[in-house]
Scaffold this active site. Structure first.
Site, PDB file in Angstrom:
ATOM      1  N   HIS A  68      40.849   1.188  46.061  1.00 35.35           N
ATOM      2  CA  HIS A  68      39.818   1.172  45.021  1.00 35.35           C
ATOM      3  C   HIS A  68      40.002   2.409  44.157  1.00 35.35           C
ATOM      4  O   HIS A  68      39.857   3.537  44.630  1.00 35.35           O
ATOM      5  CB  HIS A  68      38.422   1.161  45.662  1.00 35.35           C
ATOM      6  CG  HIS A  68      37.312   0.874  44.705  1.00 35.35           C
ATOM      7  ND1 HIS A  68      36.987  -0.401  44.307  1.00 35.35           N
ATOM      8  CD2 HIS A  68      36.447   1.701  44.056  1.00 35.35           C
ATOM      9  CE1 HIS A  68      35.961  -0.359  43.473  1.00 35.35           C
ATOM     10  NE2 HIS A  68      35.628   0.911  43.293  1.00 35.35           N
TER      11      HIS A  68
ATOM     12  N   LYS B 253      33.395  -6.403  36.974  1.00 36.57           N
ATOM     13  CA  LYS B 253      33.505  -5.093  36.338  1.00 36.57           C
ATOM     14  C   LYS B 253      34.903  -4.572  36.594  1.00 36.57           C
ATOM     15  O   LYS B 253      35.361  -4.550  37.746  1.00 36.57           O
ATOM     16  CB  LYS B 253      32.465  -4.119  36.891  1.00 36.57           C
ATOM     17  CG  LYS B 253      32.510  -2.768  36.203  1.00 36.57           C
ATOM     18  CD  LYS B 253      31.288  -1.926  36.533  1.00 36.57           C
ATOM     19  CE  LYS B 253      31.494  -1.101  37.764  1.00 36.57           C
ATOM     20  NZ  LYS B 253      30.418  -0.097  37.950  1.00 36.57           N
TER      21      LYS B 253
ATOM     22  N   LYS C  36      37.574  -1.478  36.366  1.00 37.81           N
ATOM     23  CA  LYS C  36      37.682  -0.026  36.272  1.00 37.81           C
ATOM     24  C   LYS C  36      38.855   0.348  35.352  1.00 37.81           C
ATOM     25  O   LYS C  36      39.989  -0.110  35.544  1.00 37.81           O
ATOM     26  CB  LYS C  36      37.915   0.581  37.655  1.00 37.81           C
ATOM     27  CG  LYS C  36      36.746   0.416  38.616  1.00 37.81           C
ATOM     28  CD  LYS C  36      35.624   1.385  38.312  1.00 37.81           C
ATOM     29  CE  LYS C  36      34.553   1.346  39.391  1.00 37.81           C
ATOM     30  NZ  LYS C  36      33.481   2.326  39.127  1.00 37.81           N
TER      31      LYS C  36
ATOM     32  N   ASP D  89      34.243  -0.187  33.196  1.00 35.15           N
ATOM     33  CA  ASP D  89      33.723   1.114  33.607  1.00 35.15           C
ATOM     34  C   ASP D  89      34.836   2.143  33.412  1.00 35.15           C
ATOM     35  O   ASP D  89      35.850   2.114  34.107  1.00 35.15           O
ATOM     36  CB  ASP D  89      33.281   1.073  35.066  1.00 35.15           C
ATOM     37  CG  ASP D  89      32.657   2.389  35.521  1.00 35.15           C
ATOM     38  OD1 ASP D  89      32.512   3.308  34.691  1.00 35.15           O
ATOM     39  OD2 ASP D  89      32.300   2.489  36.711  1.00 35.15           O
TER      40      ASP D  89
ATOM     41  N   GLU E   6      30.651   1.050  30.521  1.00 30.84           N
ATOM     42  CA  GLU E   6      29.947   2.043  31.338  1.00 30.84           C
ATOM     43  C   GLU E   6      30.581   3.420  31.196  1.00 30.84           C
ATOM     44  O   GLU E   6      31.787   3.578  31.354  1.00 30.84           O
ATOM     45  CB  GLU E   6      29.955   1.612  32.812  1.00 30.84           C
ATOM     46  CG  GLU E   6      29.206   2.560  33.724  1.00 30.84           C
ATOM     47  CD  GLU E   6      29.135   2.053  35.156  1.00 30.84           C
ATOM     48  OE1 GLU E   6      28.659   2.807  36.031  1.00 30.84           O
ATOM     49  OE2 GLU E   6      29.545   0.894  35.415  1.00 30.84           O
TER      50      GLU E   6
ATOM     51  N   ASP F 168      25.557   6.250  33.136  1.00 25.32           N
ATOM     52  CA  ASP F 168      25.577   6.363  34.591  1.00 25.32           C
ATOM     53  C   ASP F 168      25.580   7.835  34.995  1.00 25.32           C
ATOM     54  O   ASP F 168      24.537   8.454  35.125  1.00 25.32           O
ATOM     55  CB  ASP F 168      26.771   5.620  35.179  1.00 25.32           C
ATOM     56  CG  ASP F 168      26.789   5.630  36.709  1.00 25.32           C
ATOM     57  OD1 ASP F 168      25.736   5.925  37.316  1.00 25.32           O
ATOM     58  OD2 ASP F 168      27.848   5.349  37.302  1.00 25.32           O
TER      59      ASP F 168
ATOM     60  N   LYS G  95      20.810   4.178  40.626  1.00 30.83           N
ATOM     61  CA  LYS G  95      21.468   4.468  41.906  1.00 30.83           C
ATOM     62  C   LYS G  95      20.615   5.434  42.707  1.00 30.83           C
ATOM     63  O   LYS G  95      20.130   6.438  42.169  1.00 30.83           O
ATOM     64  CB  LYS G  95      22.856   5.093  41.684  1.00 30.83           C
ATOM     65  CG  LYS G  95      23.900   4.152  41.105  1.00 30.83           C
ATOM     66  CD  LYS G  95      25.219   4.862  40.882  1.00 30.83           C
ATOM     67  CE  LYS G  95      26.254   3.908  40.267  1.00 30.83           C
ATOM     68  NZ  LYS G  95      27.499   4.619  39.920  1.00 30.83           N
TER      69      LYS G  95
ATOM     70  N   GLU H 154      25.484  -4.699  41.263  1.00 32.04           N
ATOM     71  CA  GLU H 154      26.892  -4.782  41.674  1.00 32.04           C
ATOM     72  C   GLU H 154      27.066  -4.379  43.136  1.00 32.04           C
ATOM     73  O   GLU H 154      28.072  -3.759  43.500  1.00 32.04           O
ATOM     74  CB  GLU H 154      27.782  -3.911  40.775  1.00 32.04           C
ATOM     75  CG  GLU H 154      27.444  -2.442  40.784  1.00 32.04           C
ATOM     76  CD  GLU H 154      28.527  -1.575  40.163  1.00 32.04           C
ATOM     77  OE1 GLU H 154      29.449  -1.169  40.903  1.00 32.04           O
ATOM     78  OE2 GLU H 154      28.455  -1.303  38.960  1.00 32.04           O
TER      79      GLU H 154
END
Length: 390
Positions: A38, A183, A185, A214, A240, A265, A289, A343
């Site tokens: 990731h 989404k 990245k 993002d 984002e 964010d 968050k 998400e």
């Protein structure tokens, strides 16, 4: 008769208060392997680390909470090692023997004990909500205003950096009716490479598939100006955090020029940060968050502040396990609006989640856990297997 009824209520209240007294708060660090790599603009993960909090009340009830980070103190200043130390050394002594039901008072005690440390405070508060709910046989949502929605549409993040792998992954999620919004990245490749990768992924998706990108603070204002038209031409629905936090004027200029909504964010942790960004008009969507707000109550307040400024809401995540996801969902389920869904795919990206029931993905949604507390059953075997050895 009314006098005796009043006495009974008072006695019950006393018994409840005694039963919900906080008698122990224990922490452990766990390391969970992910199903694939990731990537973010500033790090990449093959496992995810958490601090798991166990809060035990006088009646023997135990509740669970979770603090999540991304690859150590990179996404924010907190690491799992620091979170554990601060909970053990400073937060726990401030809370012992108080009632788990004193949610506001406990939050104030934690704020006094530690500055910032939002992940640590959120983890402890989540455990107290879970324990209090189990003790009274009530869902945590009952302490937060009650349930508005029992399921939330859930996005899946594509972040391996390999377009062909990401296409295969997305198509599998679609076929299984788990996720239909994604989404992607960006920011860890050169922008031109990211555009090629993004266009390849978009071309392989069914028409109308909603895509969010993002950038994780990875671009400059000039880079954004150059590539935003291409993102718009591809039909991207939301961008984002394109720029680094603190660049209020530059981000405001980006938001003004962008044909695509901008989501804030990392630039807004506290409600004060949120107000500053809203006044500066740096975006039109806010990512909620627990790791930023520092607790369930404070995250719900952040949602209210964002909504008051006209921002739409998005349920963000930090690759939480089912424990952390459940704490977020308890809040999301009680919000009047949650325009962009959430998400919380974290439990699915772990090779072995830390819960064995309560987190359900079905028909492109994640369901709000039902039952007392956070509505989950922790997999203690998985927890023990993942616990970091001293």
């Amino acid at each position: 008769m009314s006098a005796s009824r009043t006495a009974a209520v008072v006695d019950l209240g006393g018994a409840t208060a005694r039963g919900t007294a906080i008698k122990a708060i224990r922490t452990r660090i766990v390391d969970c392997v992910t199903t694939r790599r990731h990537k973010l603009s500033n790090t990449e993960l093959t496992h995810q680390s958490f601090v798991i909090v166990e809060a035990t009340l006088a009646d023997g009830t135990t509740g669970y909470g979770e603090a999540s980070t991304l690859g150590g103190p990179r996404w924010s200043e907190e690491s799992v090692e620091a979170i554990k130390a601060n909970i053990d050394t400073y937060i726990t002594p401030a809370l012992l023997d108080g009632s788990a039901l004193d949610f506001e008072l406990n939050a104030l005690k934690m704020k006094k004990a530690v500055s910032r440390n939002t992940s640590a405070r959120a983890a402890v508060e989540g455990a107290l909500y879970d324990a209090a709910g189990k003790s009274l046989d009530l869902p945590a949502t009952a302490f937060l205003g009650g349930t508005v929605r029992d399921r939330i549409e859930v996005l899946w993040a594509l972040a391996s950096g390999d377009a062909e792998q990401e296409i295969e992954e997305a198509q599998a999620k679609l076929a299984a009716r788990l996720h239909r919004r994604f989404k992607i990245k960006l920011g860890f490749h050169e922008p031109r490479e990211d555009m090629i990768r993004l266009r390849r992924i978009m071309s392989a998706m069914p028409a109308g598939t909603e895509m969010v990108v993002d950038i994780n603070q990875g671009w400059s204002e000039a880079t954004f100006i150059r590539y935003a038209p291409e993102l718009a031409e591809m039909g991207i629905a939301l961008i984002e955090q394109p720029l680094k936090p603190g660049l209020l004027h530059a981000t405001a200029r980006v938001a003004q020029r962008s044909p695509i909504p901008i989501m804030t964010d990392e630039a807004a942790f506290s409600t004060q940060d949120l107000v500053q960004n809203a006044v500066a008009a740096t975006g039109s969507v806010y990512s909620l968050k627990l790791v930023k707000s520092g607790g369930l109550q404070e995250m719900k307040r952040a949602a209210a502040v964002a909504s008051a400024f006209g921002l739409e809401l998005y349920g963000g995540c930090l690759l939480e396990s089912g424990i952390g996801a459940a704490a977020h969902l308890a809040v999301f389920a009680t919000l009047p609006t949650l325009e962009w869904g959430c998400e919380h795919f974290g439990p699915s990206i772990l090779q072995r989640d830390l819960t064995k029931s309560g987190i359900i993905y079905r028909d492109f949604h994640i369901e709000t856990p039902k039952g007392p507390g956070l509505g989950i059953t922790v997999d203690t075997d998985a927890l023990d297997a993942a616990t970091r050895k001293s």
